[in-house]
Design a protein around this motif. Structure first.
Motif, PDB file in Angstrom:
ATOM      1  N   ARG A  48      84.730  33.637  64.409  1.00  9.86           N
ATOM      2  CA  ARG A  48      84.692  32.174  64.594  1.00  9.86           C
ATOM      3  C   ARG A  48      83.711  31.751  65.679  1.00  9.86           C
ATOM      4  N   LYS A  49      82.910  30.737  65.349  1.00  9.28           N
ATOM      5  CA  LYS A  49      81.904  30.229  66.281  1.00  9.28           C
ATOM      6  C   LYS A  49      82.538  29.735  67.572  1.00  9.28           C
ATOM      7  N   ARG A  50      83.665  29.053  67.489  1.00  8.63           N
ATOM      8  CA  ARG A  50      84.287  28.536  68.716  1.00  8.63           C
ATOM      9  C   ARG A  50      84.714  29.682  69.635  1.00  8.63           C
ATOM     10  N   ASP A  51      85.125  30.812  69.056  1.00 10.71           N
ATOM     11  CA  ASP A  51      85.473  31.974  69.873  1.00 10.71           C
ATOM     12  C   ASP A  51      84.225  32.588  70.507  1.00 10.71           C
ATOM     13  N   ARG A  52      83.130  32.661  69.744  1.00  6.97           N
ATOM     14  CA  ARG A  52      81.871  33.161  70.309  1.00  6.97           C
ATOM     15  C   ARG A  52      81.387  32.262  71.437  1.00  6.97           C
ATOM     16  N   ASP A  53      81.477  30.944  71.230  1.00  9.96           N
ATOM     17  CA  ASP A  53      81.046  30.002  72.267  1.00  9.96           C
ATOM     18  C   ASP A  53      81.892  30.163  73.531  1.00  9.96           C
ATOM     19  N   ARG A  54      83.202  30.332  73.364  1.00 10.18           N
ATOM     20  CA  ARG A  54      84.105  30.521  74.509  1.00 10.18           C
ATOM     21  C   ARG A  54      83.757  31.820  75.238  1.00 10.18           C
ATOM     22  N   GLN A  55      83.545  32.892  74.486  1.00 11.20           N
ATOM     23  CA  GLN A  55      83.198  34.168  75.100  1.00 11.20           C
ATOM     24  C   GLN A  55      81.898  34.055  75.901  1.00 11.20           C
ATOM     25  N   THR A  56      80.914  33.387  75.335  1.00 10.82           N
ATOM     26  CA  THR A  56      79.634  33.206  76.020  1.00 10.82           C
ATOM     27  C   THR A  56      79.825  32.400  77.303  1.00 10.82           C
ATOM     28  N   ARG A  57      80.589  31.295  77.224  1.00 12.17           N
ATOM     29  CA  ARG A  57      80.857  30.477  78.413  1.00 12.17           C
ATOM     30  C   ARG A  57      81.552  31.290  79.500  1.00 12.17           C
ATOM     31  N   GLN A  58      82.434  32.180  79.095  1.00 10.77           N
ATOM     32  CA  GLN A  58      83.200  32.981  80.051  1.00 10.77           C
ATOM     33  C   GLN A  58      82.428  34.190  80.572  1.00 10.77           C
ATOM     34  N   GLY A  59      81.218  34.410  80.058  1.00  9.38           N
ATOM     35  CA  GLY A  59      80.378  35.486  80.572  1.00  9.38           C
ATOM     36  C   GLY A  59      80.471  36.802  79.820  1.00  9.38           C
ATOM     37  N   TRP A  60      81.104  36.796  78.635  1.00  2.00           N
ATOM     38  CA  TRP A  60      81.150  38.009  77.826  1.00  2.00           C
ATOM     39  C   TRP A  60      79.737  38.311  77.359  1.00  2.00           C
ATOM     40  N   MET A  61      79.464  39.577  77.080  1.00  2.00           N
ATOM     41  CA  MET A  61      78.121  39.982  76.677  1.00  2.00           C
ATOM     42  C   MET A  61      78.167  40.895  75.464  1.00  2.00           C
ATOM     43  N   VAL A  62      77.099  40.848  74.698  1.00  2.00           N
ATOM     44  CA  VAL A  62      76.889  41.810  73.621  1.00  2.00           C
ATOM     45  C   VAL A  62      75.682  42.635  74.034  1.00  2.00           C
ATOM     46  N   GLN A  63      75.856  43.934  74.053  1.00  2.00           N
ATOM     47  CA  GLN A  63      74.751  44.797  74.459  1.00  2.00           C
ATOM     48  C   GLN A  63      74.610  45.962  73.491  1.00  2.00           C
ATOM     49  N   LEU A  64      73.420  46.481  73.427  1.00  2.00           N
ATOM     50  CA  LEU A  64      73.114  47.607  72.553  1.00  2.00           C
ATOM     51  C   LEU A  64      73.161  48.884  73.375  1.00  2.00           C
ATOM     52  N   LEU A  65      73.996  49.832  72.944  1.00  2.00           N
ATOM     53  CA  LEU A  65      74.139  51.105  73.643  1.00  2.00           C
ATOM     54  C   LEU A  65      73.722  52.249  72.730  1.00  2.00           C
ATOM     55  N   THR A  66      73.138  53.277  73.315  1.00  2.00           N
ATOM     56  CA  THR A  66      72.874  54.496  72.548  1.00  2.00           C
ATOM     57  C   THR A  66      74.214  55.185  72.294  1.00  2.00           C
ATOM     58  N   GLY A  67      74.221  56.160  71.422  1.00  2.00           N
ATOM     59  CA  GLY A  67      75.453  56.890  71.148  1.00  2.00           C
ATOM     60  C   GLY A  67      76.046  57.521  72.391  1.00  2.00           C
ATOM     61  N   GLU A  68      75.187  58.088  73.249  1.00  2.00           N
ATOM     62  CA  GLU A  68      75.668  58.706  74.486  1.00  2.00           C
ATOM     63  C   GLU A  68      76.228  57.652  75.441  1.00  2.00           C
ATOM     64  N   GLN A  69      75.535  56.516  75.573  1.00  2.00           N
ATOM     65  CA  GLN A  69      76.041  55.435  76.416  1.00  2.00           C
ATOM     66  C   GLN A  69      77.388  54.932  75.889  1.00  2.00           C
ATOM     67  N   TRP A  70      77.507  54.831  74.561  1.00  2.00           N
ATOM     68  CA  TRP A  70      78.753  54.367  73.952  1.00  2.00           C
ATOM     69  C   TRP A  70      79.900  55.296  74.328  1.00  2.00           C
ATOM     70  N   LYS A  71      79.671  56.601  74.253  1.00  2.00           N
ATOM     71  CA  LYS A  71      80.716  57.578  74.599  1.00  2.00           C
ATOM     72  C   LYS A  71      81.157  57.436  76.051  1.00  2.00           C
ATOM     73  N   GLN A  72      80.197  57.176  76.945  1.00  2.00           N
ATOM     74  CA  GLN A  72      80.505  57.084  78.368  1.00  2.00           C
ATOM     75  C   GLN A  72      81.091  55.735  78.771  1.00  2.00           C
ATOM     76  N   GLU A  73      80.584  54.633  78.180  1.00  2.00           N
ATOM     77  CA  GLU A  73      80.944  53.297  78.651  1.00  2.00           C
ATOM     78  C   GLU A  73      81.977  52.581  77.790  1.00  2.00           C
ATOM     79  N   ALA A  74      81.896  52.720  76.470  1.00  2.00           N
ATOM     80  CA  ALA A  74      82.780  51.956  75.583  1.00  2.00           C
ATOM     81  C   ALA A  74      83.998  52.746  75.127  1.00  2.00           C
ATOM     82  N   MET A  75      83.815  53.999  74.772  1.00  2.00           N
ATOM     83  CA  MET A  75      84.915  54.781  74.225  1.00  2.00           C
ATOM     84  C   MET A  75      86.141  54.811  75.138  1.00  2.00           C
ATOM     85  N   PRO A  76      85.998  54.979  76.459  1.00  2.00           N
ATOM     86  CA  PRO A  76      87.191  54.967  77.309  1.00  2.00           C
ATOM     87  C   PRO A  76      87.978  53.648  77.201  1.00  2.00           C
TER      88      PRO A  76
END
Length: 92
Positions: free
Chosen positions: A51-79
Motif C-alpha cells: 500500500r502506497k500510504r504504508d510506503r509513504d509512512r515508512q519514508t516519513r519515519q525514516g525507513w530505508m530500502v537498500q541493496l545488499l550483496t548476498g554476503e551483506q544480507w547474511k551479516q546484516e539482514a538475516m539475524p
C-alpha cells in the motif's frame, strides 16, 4: 542475456546475487526480496510494501530500502529475520 551489474563496495556484482532490504530507523530488516525483482529503490519499496500510504509512512519515519550483496544480507539482514539481531532487544 548478460547479467545486470551493480556497484557495491567498489566491486561490480550481478544484481541476481543481491537482495533489496527494507529497514526501520534502527537498521532492523523487516522485508527482503531478490535483487532482480526491482531495478531501483522505489520499485523495490513497492515490492516490499503493497500500500502506497504504508510506503509513504515508512519514508516519513525514516525507513530505508537498500541493496545488499548476498554476503551483506547474511551479516546484516538475516539475524533480524531469525530474531537474533541487536535491534529488537529490550533495553536493560
Amino acid at each position: 542475456m548478460a547479467d545486470l551489474l551493480v556497484q557495491s563496495g567498489g566491486q561490480l556484482v550481478p544484481l541476481k546475487d543481491c537482495f533489496w532490504v527494507l529497514t526501520d530507523t534502527n537498521g532492523c530488516a523487516f522485508g527482503s526480496t531478490i535483487g532482480t525483482s526491482a531495478v531501483d529503490e522505489e520499485t523495490a519499496h513497492r515490492e516490499l510494501t503493497d500500500r502506497k500510504r504504508d510506503r509513504d509512512r515508512q519514508t516519513r519515519q525514516g525507513w530505508m530500502v537498500q541493496l545488499l550483496t548476498g554476503e551483506q544480507w547474511k551479516q546484516e539482514a538475516m539475524p533480524c529475520f531469525l530474531g537474533r539481531c541487536e535491534h529488537r532487544k529490550p533495553a536493560a
